[in-house]
Write an enzyme that holds these catalytic residues in place. Sequence first.
Site, PDB file in Angstrom:
ATOM      1  CG  HIS A   1      33.754  33.608  43.598  1.00  0.00           C
ATOM      2  ND1 HIS A   1      34.865  33.997  42.884  1.00  0.00           N
ATOM      3  CD2 HIS A   1      34.142  32.513  44.283  1.00  0.00           C
ATOM      4  CE1 HIS A   1      35.864  33.173  43.116  1.00  0.00           C
ATOM      5  NE2 HIS A   1      35.448  32.253  43.975  1.00  0.00           N
TER       6      HIS A   1
ATOM      7  CG  ASP B   1      35.212  37.149  41.470  1.00  0.00           C
ATOM      8  OD1 ASP B   1      34.333  37.329  42.332  1.00  0.00           O
ATOM      9  OD2 ASP B   1      35.822  36.071  41.338  1.00  0.00           O
TER      10      ASP B   1
ATOM     11  N   GLY C   1      38.777  26.840  47.515  1.00  0.00           N
ATOM     12  CA  GLY C   1      39.245  27.322  48.813  1.00  0.00           C
ATOM     13  C   GLY C   1      40.398  28.292  48.672  1.00  0.00           C
ATOM     14  CG  ASN C   2      44.250  27.779  46.695  1.00  0.00           C
ATOM     15  OD1 ASN C   2      44.282  26.595  46.437  1.00  0.00           O
ATOM     16  ND2 ASN C   2      45.161  28.359  47.452  1.00  0.00           N
ATOM     17  CB  SER C   3      38.331  31.592  45.503  1.00  0.00           C
ATOM     18  OG  SER C   3      38.161  30.709  44.429  1.00  0.00           O
TER      19      SER C   3
ATOM     20  CB  ILE D   1      28.338  55.172  25.330  1.00  0.00           C
ATOM     21  CG1 ILE D   1      28.741  53.807  24.757  1.00  0.00           C
ATOM     22  CG2 ILE D   1      29.563  55.971  25.782  1.00  0.00           C
ATOM     23  CD1 ILE D   1      29.623  53.911  23.514  1.00  0.00           C
ATOM     24  N   GLY D   2      25.553  53.327  26.527  1.00  0.00           N
ATOM     25  CA  GLY D   2      24.233  52.823  26.175  1.00  0.00           C
ATOM     26  C   GLY D   2      24.125  52.155  24.821  1.00  0.00           C
ATOM     27  CB  VAL D   3      26.092  50.964  22.246  1.00  0.00           C
ATOM     28  CG1 VAL D   3      25.912  52.417  21.844  1.00  0.00           C
ATOM     29  CG2 VAL D   3      27.488  50.719  22.823  1.00  0.00           C
TER      30      VAL D   3
END
Length: 387
Positions: free
Chosen positions: A129, A159, A232-234, A289-291
């Site tokens: 982000h 992230d 800002g710490n991210s 697996i498409g569920v």
Amino acid sequence: MLNRLWLLFAQAVTILIAVWFVLITLKPEWLAGTNVTTIVDSVTLKESDDVSSPNPGSYHEAVKKSMPAVVNIFTSKSTKQPLARKDKNKKSDPFNQFFFGDTPDAEPISSLGSGVIVSPEGVILTNHHVISDADEIEIALADGRKLKAKIIGSDPETDIAVLKIDAKQLPNPITLGNVNSVHVGDVVLAIGNPFGVGETVTSGIVSAMGRDHVGINTFENFIQTDAAINPGNSGGALIDTRGNLIGINTAIYSNNGGSMGIGFAIPINLAKQVMESILKTGSVTRGWIGVEPQNLTSELINSLGLPTDTKGVLLSGVLEGGPADAVGVKVGDVLIEVNNQNIEDVKQLLTQVAALSPGTKSTVKVSRKNKVLTLYIEVGKRPKQKS
């Protein structure tokens, strides 16, 4: 007569003493050459002989070892749309404020974050982000140099983003720690650039390990800490008292945009796994697996007529032509196991399936009309998720 002479003598001596005291206090230089001892002269000040050793209980050595590898990240975006603008008609989400605030509609968006140099070649770990959709990324090193960075790849579902800078004489990369050695109650330090004031260190303890169901990322396994983490710490470093990197700071729980003692960091083992996949292939490959799963509640269990102790997830959707559909999985099935691992909820199913290699065969167990069926699914590749 004698009494009178004695009185005059005493008065004269008193006056002389008073004059002498005034001169010593206000004009000692007039009495140069006189052996005068003042209060200041009589005080002995003892200074420490050793200023190189840290104070007892100090984390200076850990910070000294790791801080040069923590960088500031500045990004800009050519857009007139506000980023993470709050809807005043909606209830404030405390997680919406963990990085960006309101931005004027007509102004280009600029933002700041942090990152960590993890290799001598200039590879930097940060949050997705922080650099999402950025037009330009500038890295400020601890020595004051500013460099352009390029994105190697990023993974919005955890992230994590990987950047690279090209420069000579880069700071020594940070040492990666071992999350298995981190325990609740351990002292940790957060390093980053909160509110753009410059590199800052805050301390706290590990409040919890393996925090999930927070609602920030698709795949969550956070280290929770009360070390002050602010906007800002991210992307900055969470280190142990030996200076080893144990997490990438990513979010705070806050009602006012500032630290409230609940911060979250992505553990270094997960960040390293994502980084290695990005460096190797440019992206992260996960199983699928498409569920469409749904957590079981007591109401659902009762309405479906299932035993009250049923564990698993209800499949409310099965993608036509997907891996699960191809082997006969149906809407309404309760998925209870993947490769002999019990499934308790949707998060666990996502994590379990994501760890499977596309193209491999996996065993799943589903409950259908109170009968347990064992099916063999060829795992597909999880579609790329939007940022």
